[in-house]
Design an enzyme around this catalytic site. Sequence first.
Site, PDB file in Angstrom:
ATOM      1  N   ILE A 226      58.161  54.337  40.916  1.00 48.73           N
ATOM      2  CA  ILE A 226      57.584  54.607  39.602  1.00 48.73           C
ATOM      3  C   ILE A 226      57.691  53.342  38.765  1.00 48.73           C
ATOM      4  CG2 ILE A 226      59.781  55.467  38.735  1.00 48.73           C
ATOM      5  CD1 ILE A 226      56.306  56.495  37.504  1.00 48.73           C
TER       6      ILE A 226
ATOM      7  N   ASN B   9      65.013  50.381  35.003  1.00 49.11           N
ATOM      8  CA  ASN B   9      63.846  51.222  34.722  1.00 49.11           C
ATOM      9  C   ASN B   9      64.182  52.514  33.988  1.00 49.11           C
ATOM     10  OD1 ASN B   9      60.878  51.914  35.243  1.00 49.11           O
ATOM     11  ND2 ASN B   9      61.922  53.672  36.140  1.00 49.11           N
TER      12      ASN B   9
ATOM     13  N   HIS C 179      59.695  45.597  41.950  1.00 52.43           N
ATOM     14  CA  HIS C 179      58.412  46.025  42.514  1.00 52.43           C
ATOM     15  C   HIS C 179      57.797  44.965  43.424  1.00 52.43           C
ATOM     16  CE1 HIS C 179      57.507  49.801  40.272  1.00 52.43           C
ATOM     17  NE2 HIS C 179      58.415  49.308  39.445  1.00 52.43           N
TER      18      HIS C 179
ATOM     19  N   HIS D  58      62.202  43.865  35.784  1.00 52.24           N
ATOM     20  CA  HIS D  58      61.608  45.098  36.288  1.00 52.24           C
ATOM     21  C   HIS D  58      60.521  44.812  37.329  1.00 52.24           C
ATOM     22  CE1 HIS D  58      59.361  49.129  35.369  1.00 52.24           C
ATOM     23  NE2 HIS D  58      59.941  49.133  36.553  1.00 52.24           N
TER      24      HIS D  58
ATOM     25  N   HIS E  62      66.496  48.657  40.540  1.00 51.68           N
ATOM     26  CA  HIS E  62      65.376  49.295  39.850  1.00 51.68           C
ATOM     27  C   HIS E  62      65.865  50.420  38.957  1.00 51.68           C
ATOM     28  CE1 HIS E  62      61.845  52.025  39.454  1.00 51.68           C
ATOM     29  NE2 HIS E  62      61.248  50.877  39.202  1.00 51.68           N
TER      30      HIS E  62
END
Length: 493
Positions: free
Chosen positions: A493, A344, A199, A194, A340
């Site tokens: 997010i 997620n 990110h 993740h 993602h």
Amino acid sequence: MLKEWDRVYDYAYYNDLGMPNKGQDYARPVLGGSQEYPYPRRVRTGRAPTKADPKTESRLPLLSLDIYVPRDERFSHVKMSDFLAYALKSTGQAIENNRMFILDHHDALMPYLKRINTTSTKTYASRTLLLLQDNGTLKPLAIELSLPHQQGDAHGATNQVFTPAELGIEGSVWQLAKAYASVNDSGYHQLISHWLNTHAIIEPFVIATNRQLSILHPIHKLLQPHFRDTLFINALARQILINAGGVLEITVFPGKYAMEMSSVLYKDWKFTEQALPADLLRRGVAVQDASHPHGLKLLIEDYPFAVDVLEIWSAIETWVSEYCSIYYPTNASVQASALHAAVNFGQYPYAGYLPNRPTVSRRFMPEPGTPEYAELESNPYLAFLKTITAQFQTLLGVSLIEILSRHASDEIYLGQRDTPEWTTDAQPLEAFDRFGKKLVEIEERILERNEDKRWKNRFGPVKVPYTLLYPGKSDPVKASGLSGMGIPNSVSI
């Protein structure tokens, strides 16, 4: 010192995670810029160094920030996930189901099929041996739990091997073995699958694009929607999630070593290996085969993540190639939105019931003849709860993943643009329209596969279909909220 009105895109190291002014327990190493701790770059903020350590950048007061939730949404209550409802109704059967164990670790939140091999105070290194059965499903054969040898690393590790059992003390021991494996997977999932792989690694591309390309540049127009809010959510993560004493350190087993451990694993990260189908080939779950779609054959045919993501990747590659060929004789594709979405937005539906997917273990496997072993034999549920994530950590972790798993009310999904005037050129608009129609076709095929009884890995015991890579192009309302589907354009997010 940068001012609030300065719009400067520059690189910096991860030197803002620690708070050494609070003491050594809150000091953290600088990630990036060294062979010991390599890391992707973050955006520069220009804050002053701390008094205790000039290498560490000072942090904003936490009270100056609102706790982030997707844009204008506020939650008045925490919704019960499908898995939680199932678990409560079935009086604990969810945590005893090997099928659920496989789905959580293979099909849903662990598309990478990896194990994390480090230990913490009360955590084992773990390896799980799975058997691919004739019906296409995976069956756990054994779990190995390892600890450092008491006489030092030169003597290897102390290993214990556990095999499946359903009844009696053997069944209770097997449940604990699966919990320890889940603890490792949960840490790997949050830190690597993740945070790091979606990110952190995208942030340098955001910086480079804004530094080097005019907003009128065709490539800037292509990439801009895929960078929406990424810098903001990453900066906020450094403020309250991945910082010293932050939520991540509190809720996953590596604790204060969490980010340091992600840096160690980043040493093996290679840009050229991240794209499909190279990633599937590298991990050994596929082989090259020109007779199959996308030029490779999946060794696990019923692998929902791989099957769906290959179609998404192919559609993205076609769209990007067509777009770039209008302006340049080249082919390029950088895209983290689908990955993602896969790691997620299924977190709350799949992991919202912590006994089903523990994140921390508080004691080791009980040895025969000890009071802990007697308790496991007489009251296995109490012993299980004493071993896994504590109540406060559970509440904090579940609250976090409930927020992370929810789409914003103004989410922009793959194949959509929030600015219809993003270009006036006819050819790119036509190519983008073809891309959107292709995504709708993929949505239809995903729904068809979920209805096909041949594919047993697309459903678990709760009968929740695998929709994490359902784009959401045709019906954004259906994908909105806490839906477990929908691929946003960006990591926001």
